[in-house]
Motif scaffolding. Structure first.
Motif, PDB file in Angstrom:
ATOM      1  N   VAL A  19       0.852  -1.320   0.074  1.00  0.00           N
ATOM      2  CA  VAL A  19       0.059  -0.245  -0.011  1.00  0.00           C
ATOM      3  C   VAL A  19       0.791   1.191  -0.084  1.00  0.00           C
ATOM      4  O   VAL A  19       0.601   2.176  -0.838  1.00  0.00           O
ATOM      5  N   TRP A  20       1.899   1.112   0.831  1.00  0.00           N
ATOM      6  CA  TRP A  20       2.761   2.335   0.881  1.00  0.00           C
ATOM      7  C   TRP A  20       3.534   2.513  -0.070  1.00  0.00           C
ATOM      8  O   TRP A  20       3.512   3.721  -0.655  1.00  0.00           O
ATOM      9  N   LEU A  26       2.719   5.429  -9.251  1.00  0.00           N
ATOM     10  CA  LEU A  26       1.904   4.712 -10.146  1.00  0.00           C
ATOM     11  C   LEU A  26       2.510   5.037 -11.649  1.00  0.00           C
ATOM     12  O   LEU A  26       2.660   5.978 -11.781  1.00  0.00           O
ATOM     13  N   GLY A  27       2.771   4.046 -12.353  1.00  0.00           N
ATOM     14  CA  GLY A  27       3.602   4.138 -13.593  1.00  0.00           C
ATOM     15  C   GLY A  27       5.000   4.959 -13.639  1.00  0.00           C
ATOM     16  O   GLY A  27       5.165   5.605 -14.404  1.00  0.00           O
ATOM     17  N   GLY A  28       5.567   4.936 -12.475  1.00  0.00           N
ATOM     18  CA  GLY A  28       6.926   5.433 -12.571  1.00  0.00           C
ATOM     19  C   GLY A  28       6.898   6.673 -11.811  1.00  0.00           C
ATOM     20  O   GLY A  28       7.749   7.141 -11.207  1.00  0.00           O
ATOM     21  N   CYS A  29       5.428   7.575 -11.782  1.00  0.00           N
ATOM     22  CA  CYS A  29       5.911   9.022 -11.449  1.00  0.00           C
ATOM     23  C   CYS A  29       4.427   9.442 -10.854  1.00  0.00           C
ATOM     24  O   CYS A  29       4.490  10.613 -10.220  1.00  0.00           O
ATOM     25  N   THR A  30       3.531   8.933 -11.047  1.00  0.00           N
ATOM     26  CA  THR A  30       2.015   9.362 -10.549  1.00  0.00           C
ATOM     27  C   THR A  30       1.674   9.002  -9.192  1.00  0.00           C
ATOM     28  O   THR A  30       1.406   7.900  -8.919  1.00  0.00           O
ATOM     29  N   PRO A  31       1.519   9.655  -8.369  1.00  0.00           N
ATOM     30  CA  PRO A  31       1.051   9.430  -6.792  1.00  0.00           C
ATOM     31  C   PRO A  31      -0.186   9.157  -6.838  1.00  0.00           C
ATOM     32  O   PRO A  31      -1.058   9.409  -7.574  1.00  0.00           O
ATOM     33  N   ILE A  32      -0.529   7.956  -6.031  1.00  0.00           N
ATOM     34  CA  ILE A  32      -1.790   7.360  -5.982  1.00  0.00           C
ATOM     35  C   ILE A  32      -2.631   8.284  -4.695  1.00  0.00           C
ATOM     36  O   ILE A  32      -1.780   8.520  -3.633  1.00  0.00           O
ATOM     37  N   ASP A  33      -4.071   8.525  -4.962  1.00  0.00           N
ATOM     38  CA  ASP A  33      -4.317   9.362  -3.943  1.00  0.00           C
ATOM     39  C   ASP A  33      -5.236   8.245  -3.129  1.00  0.00           C
ATOM     40  O   ASP A  33      -6.172   7.602  -3.463  1.00  0.00           O
ATOM     41  N   ASP A  34      -4.878   8.298  -1.856  1.00  0.00           N
ATOM     42  CA  ASP A  34      -5.411   7.241  -0.812  1.00  0.00           C
ATOM     43  C   ASP A  34      -6.401   7.919   0.094  1.00  0.00           C
ATOM     44  O   ASP A  34      -6.663   7.520   1.245  1.00  0.00           O
ATOM     45  N   SER A  35      -6.565   9.295  -0.371  1.00  0.00           N
ATOM     46  CA  SER A  35      -7.410   9.965   0.837  1.00  0.00           C
ATOM     47  C   SER A  35      -9.043   9.620   0.846  1.00  0.00           C
ATOM     48  O   SER A  35      -9.561  10.197   1.861  1.00  0.00           O
ATOM     49  N   ASP A  36      -9.291   8.624   0.113  1.00  0.00           N
ATOM     50  CA  ASP A  36     -10.672   7.923   0.403  1.00  0.00           C
ATOM     51  C   ASP A  36     -10.689   6.617   1.254  1.00  0.00           C
ATOM     52  O   ASP A  36     -11.805   6.022   1.323  1.00  0.00           O
ATOM     53  N   GLY A 533      -6.941  14.206   4.262  1.00  0.00           N
ATOM     54  CA  GLY A 533      -6.545  14.979   3.239  1.00  0.00           C
ATOM     55  C   GLY A 533      -5.477  14.487   2.457  1.00  0.00           C
ATOM     56  O   GLY A 533      -5.138  13.226   2.598  1.00  0.00           O
ATOM     57  N   PRO A 534      -4.931  15.207   1.235  1.00  0.00           N
ATOM     58  CA  PRO A 534      -3.822  14.458   0.740  1.00  0.00           C
ATOM     59  C   PRO A 534      -2.390  14.360   1.411  1.00  0.00           C
ATOM     60  O   PRO A 534      -2.454  15.236   2.138  1.00  0.00           O
ATOM     61  N   ARG A 535      -1.877  13.123   0.847  1.00  0.00           N
ATOM     62  CA  ARG A 535      -0.429  13.093   1.168  1.00  0.00           C
ATOM     63  C   ARG A 535       0.299  14.278   0.831  1.00  0.00           C
ATOM     64  O   ARG A 535       0.330  14.836  -0.485  1.00  0.00           O
ATOM     65  N   VAL A 536       0.949  14.888   1.597  1.00  0.00           N
ATOM     66  CA  VAL A 536       2.171  15.791   1.207  1.00  0.00           C
ATOM     67  C   VAL A 536       3.701  15.239   1.252  1.00  0.00           C
ATOM     68  O   VAL A 536       4.073  14.431   1.879  1.00  0.00           O
ATOM     69  N   TYR A 537       4.216  15.480  -0.150  1.00  0.00           N
ATOM     70  CA  TYR A 537       5.526  14.677  -0.410  1.00  0.00           C
ATOM     71  C   TYR A 537       6.438  15.764  -0.204  1.00  0.00           C
ATOM     72  O   TYR A 537       6.301  17.203  -0.275  1.00  0.00           O
TER      73      TYR A 537
END
Length: 537
Positions: A19-20, A26-36, A533-537
């Protein structure tokens, strides 16, 4: 505090490393939104799904998500309408009328009817202390149309709304009549409620994970959330309960973002979590009362002198220090109704309580203790209860008693304690447990205090004098008279000893700074209204 475990080893058993990692890319560079998705480590594993047949708090937390109730208590413990639209009571207090609000539906789409309410409350009333009292004075209880219930009593019952809004012990959850017709002694194996979240049975892995999904058909009340009252707004689409029983693994997962909420964090890790920016919050103002429960059916604890001996043996300070090591979250409390509650009292507390081992030894001898092994149910999966059981074992040994600690998880202990057989044949002598302060704050709601023999909670105290006083409590009118009766009840309890309090504690919850809307609810934990809320990177 230094931590050197292998995080991947610890967390992989719960599917969290994937999960982490997946949440990062995702696809090398796209963050997954797990806020739901809200990932929670509750205080215990869910092993039963019936809100009536058990008193285990984790089952009530489950039912609060999946079911709805006629009334809910606000932060100040005032019952407010929940499923009910309008209600009334006659001037003489004998006739109650409840009219359901529009739009109530079970998770299968069928409407909630007054007939479902009648069937559900009859099943609840067969098991619950309040319910048994109410139905003992019920003349008629019926649905007079699809949305209206009429309840006719033979005498006024002052705790009616208090009973219908309770969150501990057997709870008055509303379910379809077809399920509610199941005998109250037979566990249900299907969850069908009308609450803000649906239980996903096919994704339930006992011992590992429980999954809930938002009930999109649920219509919250218009009022703002307030304790168990007001609007129950399901702000996240999925809630996952993860059974991480190792305290260090749970806090590491929280600190690193694999999970969002730990209901019962080990106190020794709270400073580390605070340094890491996690939120530490006390959401239950009345805290929790710990207790020793003795089996009143078998020697030596069938003799009140043996039970009284434990009062002089049990030093609450020793237990609380060993269990939590933090005086800021613990409290020595000898009131059967908890400290901080309206009925808290010191009536009947004997001199020398917790500090007279010689008297404890003498009382045990007078009760005829013959050296037989004392079978103690030992829940090892909840760390502070594990420690408390070890402290008890050493205390009993210090007065010459033989101790047989039988290790099991908390769920297995809850099943084992229903066994009435002699301890040497699979029964037990002592089990340790704990109850929310909200649930033990009055004589009727305090289920372990009940002393009605075969109908009592496991341990089965049988004291007609104590029970008669408890049964009078709902009919006492003035606050002064109620306090006087509560004092008399406690004096009798110190003579009869249905259980022995081992102290009170206020362990906070810990959660991610990504969360908002965490509610303060006496006696339980709720997960609606929480936004992530969304994850802060």
């Amino acid at each position: 505090m230094d931590f050197h475990p292998n995080r991947r080893t610890i967390l992989s058993g719960f599917g969290l490393t994937g999960v982490w990692a997946g949440s990062l890319m995702l696809g090398g560079c796209t963050p997954i939104d797990d806020s739901d998705v809200l990932r929670v480590v509750p205080y215990a594993d869910l092993q039963s799904i019936d809100p009536v047949v058990t008193t285990i708090g984790i089952v009530q937390r489950h039912s609060i998500l999946t079911h709805d109730f006629l009334f809910g208590r606000d932060r100040d413990q005032n019952p407010q309408p929940q499923m009910v639209d309008t209600w009334s009571v006659s001037d003489d207090g004998l006739l109650w009328r409840f009219h359901l609000r529009d739009g109530l539906a079970f998770h299968d789409g069928s409407p909630v009817t007054a007939g479902d309410v009648v069937a559900s409350l009859k099943r609840w009333g067969a098991r619950d202390a309040y319910g048994r009292q109410i139905f003992a004075i019920t003349r008629t209880f019926e649905a007079i149309d699809a949305r209206t219930v009429l309840w006719q009593l033979d005498r006024p019952y002052g705790l009616m709304l208090h009973a219908l809004s309770k969150t501990g012990g057997p709870v008055p959850a509303i379910m379809p009549a077809r399920l509610a017709q199941t005998p109250a002694t037979t566990p249900l194996h299907e969850v069908m409620g009308s609450g803000p979240y649906r239980f996903v049975a096919e994704e339930w892995i006992p011992g590992s994970k429980v999954v809930y999904r938002r009930n999109d058909a649920y219509i919250p009340r218009a009022e703002s959330p307030n304790g168990m009252a007001g609007g129950k707004i399901a702000r996240v689409g999925t809630i996952e309960w993860l059974n991480i029983r190792d305290p260090q693994s749970a806090v590491l997962a929280l600190a690193s973002g694999e999970i969002d909420f730990v209901e019962n964090p080990a106190p020794e890790f709270l400073p580390m979590l605070a340094r890491e920016g996690l939120r530490i919050e006390r959401t239950d103002p009345l805290g929790t009362q710990g207790m020793l429960r003795m089996n009143h059916l078998h020697p030596p604890f069938d003799d009140p002198r043996a039970r009284q001996a434990l009062f002089y043996l049990v030093n609450q300070a020793d237990f609380l220090q060993a269990m939590f090591g933090n005086p800021d979250i613990t409290e020595i409390c000898h009131s059967f109704f908890g400290c901080g509650s309206p009925l808290s009292t010191q009536a009947g507390v004997p001199p020398g309580i917790g500090h007279d081992r010689e008297k404890a030894k003498a009382l045990m001898a007078a009760a005829g203790y013959d050296g037989r092994p004392i079978v103690i149910l030992h829940p090892t999966d909840i760390q502070f209860m594990n420690i408390a059981t070890l402290v008890l074992g050493e205390a009993l040994k210090s007065i010459g008693m033989t101790v047989d600690l039988q290790a099991m998880d908390f769920g297995a202990m809850s099943s084992r304690r229903t066994n009435r057989a002699a301890p040497e044949n699979g029964g037990w002598h002592i089990g340790l447990t704990y109850w929310p302060g909200n649930d033990i704050a009055d004589p009727v709601g305090n289920i372990p205090l009940q002393a009605n023999g075969d109908q009592a909670w496991p341990g089965w105290p049988d004291d007609p004098v104590l029970q008669a006083m408890i049964d009078r409590f709902p009919y006492v009118q003035s606050p002064k008279q109620r306090q006087s009766l509560a004092d008399q009840i406690q004096i009798r309890a110190y003579q009869s000893v249905p259980y022995v309090p081992i102290g009170q504690w206020h362990v906070p919850v810990a959660y991610s700074p990504r969360l908002s809307g965490v509610l303060s609810v006496p006696g339980t934990t709720v997960f609606w209204n929480i936004e992530k809320g969304p994850r802060v990177y």
